[in-house]
Design a protein around this motif. Structure first.
Motif, mmCIF file in Angstrom:
data_model
loop_
_atom_site.group_PDB
_atom_site.id
_atom_site.type_symbol
_atom_site.label_atom_id
_atom_site.label_comp_id
_atom_site.label_asym_id
_atom_site.label_seq_id
_atom_site.Cartn_x
_atom_site.Cartn_y
_atom_site.Cartn_z
ATOM 1 N N GLU A 144 -3.729 -0.696 6.207
ATOM 2 C CA GLU A 144 -4.058 -2.219 6.450
ATOM 3 C C GLU A 144 -3.958 -2.955 4.901
ATOM 4 O O GLU A 144 -3.544 -3.831 4.950
ATOM 5 N N ARG A 145 -4.565 -2.202 4.104
ATOM 6 C CA ARG A 145 -4.717 -2.626 2.803
ATOM 7 C C ARG A 145 -3.335 -2.688 2.123
ATOM 8 O O ARG A 145 -2.912 -4.072 1.721
ATOM 9 N N ASP A 147 -0.497 -3.095 3.674
ATOM 10 C CA ASP A 147 0.375 -4.122 4.375
ATOM 11 C C ASP A 147 -0.085 -5.714 3.667
ATOM 12 O O ASP A 147 0.617 -6.602 3.698
ATOM 13 N N GLN A 148 -1.628 -5.771 3.648
ATOM 14 C CA GLN A 148 -2.205 -6.858 3.335
ATOM 15 C C GLN A 148 -1.821 -7.429 1.863
ATOM 16 O O GLN A 148 -1.334 -8.578 1.309
ATOM 17 N N MET A 149 -1.597 -6.464 0.890
ATOM 18 C CA MET A 149 -1.158 -6.500 -0.556
ATOM 19 C C MET A 149 0.177 -7.018 -0.433
ATOM 20 O O MET A 149 0.757 -7.788 -1.319
ATOM 21 N N ARG A 150 1.196 -6.376 0.317
ATOM 22 C CA ARG A 150 2.693 -6.948 0.474
ATOM 23 C C ARG A 150 2.643 -8.251 1.008
ATOM 24 O O ARG A 150 3.554 -8.954 0.448
ATOM 25 N N THR A 151 1.713 -8.580 1.923
ATOM 26 C CA THR A 151 1.916 -9.869 2.491
ATOM 27 C C THR A 151 1.386 -10.888 1.387
ATOM 28 O O THR A 151 1.973 -11.900 1.213
ATOM 29 N N ASP A 152 0.475 -10.738 0.801
ATOM 30 C CA ASP A 152 -0.192 -11.369 -0.313
ATOM 31 C C ASP A 152 0.696 -11.594 -1.477
ATOM 32 O O ASP A 152 0.984 -12.716 -2.119
#
Length: 403
Positions: A144-145, A147-152
């Motif tokens: 999850e972290r 994926d969130q880093m990629r999105t950000d």
């Protein structure tokens, strides 16, 4: 009276009675086995051995929610044999499969005793009988972290690229409108050149950070002389230091070596120097020193600048984060330099530490595993001479300006 029919009748009655008794015994045994199966918590053969070898958290739970046996990784989630499942959602998931079948849910687990230890898990429950259920829990917090880093990262990159691209577009339109005014054209062209340089710097740093975060982003590792790393980084930032009237000072131990990628380390140290110069007042000094602490080489860059507040210090290694956003944008800062330093150091098995006080300056320290020096090479001697020459040149210019 003939006794033969009576004997036959007795034989038939005995057979019937015997069959009935046998049927009753069989039915009683089956009922007993059914009752035992419904109340038994005996584990299937081999289940304990399978759980002991699992990398994921897994456990067998009885109808009352008590853990009968658990895999070793389950302890990280507070699940241990002989205890009751703490998480209400996990207990509900286990109850939902009591009548058979399987069920899967994504659940966030927060241990009651450690309120800040929140983990996102994918839990799958399967019935193993009327009394037992198998619960397999996979920790997906890191996924999850990431994926969130990629999105950000994509969102921030898109936002940061829009600024110079938009500026170039507007300036090009301004040049077209001012085609009859050579002075205005030159001014707009100069600004386009600045924005293009900023765009190139941003693109280059995004590529550097992407390489550091990829699995095969680094080149071949080998022995790297820290003297050469510092000499190259200092030499690359001498012009910036001269323009800012900041003196670069080299000190500490010499002849230290690490195992790594020289170019990546040069870029990381250069980013620390660039930031130190950027946030230092004119006439101040930026020092870079090397210290050996047992099996660790410490490369420290110290400035006498504005310092970093406690709130900013907790976030300065985040991508695109700027402690002084207005100043960073004005001077062309990308907000990626310290993030590159962090990832480069971690990829070399080290860590970055920071000390700072507002108004007193900052010290960033890269800690890297030390290795024994290979055979002395002429290059390391040249690196030492280069560093001394750069430092002497900067000091002489500083004294001349002071005079």
């Amino acid at each position: 009276m003939d006794a033969t029919p009576l004997a036959l009748l007795a034989l038939v009655l005995g057979a019937v009675i015997g069959a009935g008794v046998t049927a009753m015994i069989v039915a009683a045994v089956r009922a007993r086995r059914t009752a035992q199966a419904q109340t038994s918590t005996v584990l299937p053969d081999g289940l304990t051995a399978v759980l002991a070898s699992m990398d994921d958290a897994a456990c067998a739970v009885d109808a009352s929610g008590v853990v009968v046996v658990a895999s070793p990784p389950s302890a990280r989630l507070g699940i241990q044999a002989g205890t009751t499942l703490e998480n209400t959602e996990l207990r509900r998931l286990v109850r939902s499969v009591r009548d058979g079948g399987t069920a899967t849910e994504t659940i966030r687990i927060t241990r009651e005793r450690i309120s800040q230890d929140s983990r996102l898990v994918s839990a799958r429950a399967s019935a193993m009988g009327p009394r037992l259920s198998l619960l397999v829990i996979r920790d997906v917090t890191e996924q999850e972290r990431l994926d969130q880093m990629r999105t950000d990262f994509v969102a921030n990159t898109s936002h940061e690229l829009k600024t110079p691209v938009g500026a170039v577009t507007l300036l090009a339109e301004a040049i077209e409108s001012a085609a009859d005014d050579p002075e205005q054209v030159r001014a707009f062209a100069s600004r386009i050149s600045d924005e293009a340089a900023r765009l190139g710097q941003l693109t280059g740093r995004i590529m550097s950070l992407s390489r550091l975060q990829s699995a095969d982003g680094l080149g071949e590792f080998g022995p790297v002389a820290i003297d050469e790393v510092i000499a190259s980084a200092v030499d690359a930032h001498t012009v910036q230091a001269d323009s800012a009237a900041v003196e670069l000072s080299r000190g500490g131990e010499r002849g230290t070596w690490v195992h790594g990628d020289a170019q990546v380390l040069i870029e990381a140290v250069g980013n620390l120097l660039a930031n130190a110069i950027l946030y230092s007042p004119r006439g101040s000094r930026v020092g870079i020193g090397v210290k050996v602490d047992d099996d660790v080489v410490e490369i420290a860059v110290t400035d006498q600048g504005i310092g970093i507040s406690d709130a900013d210090r907790a976030r300065i290694f985040e991508r695109f984060y700027r402690a002084d956003d207005a100043r960073s944008r004005r001077t062309g800062g990308t907000g990626l330099g310290l993030s590159i330093v962090k990832h480069a150091t971690q990829r070399h098995g080290g860590e970055v530490r920071v000390w700072s006080r507002p108004g007193r300056g900052s010290t960033f320290t890269m800690r890297l595993p030390r290795i024994d020096a290979p055979q002395q090479s002429p290059l390391s001697k040249r690196a030492r001479k280069k560093t001394d020459k750069v430092q002497s040149k900067t000091a002489k210019k500083r004294r001349k300006e002071t005079a």
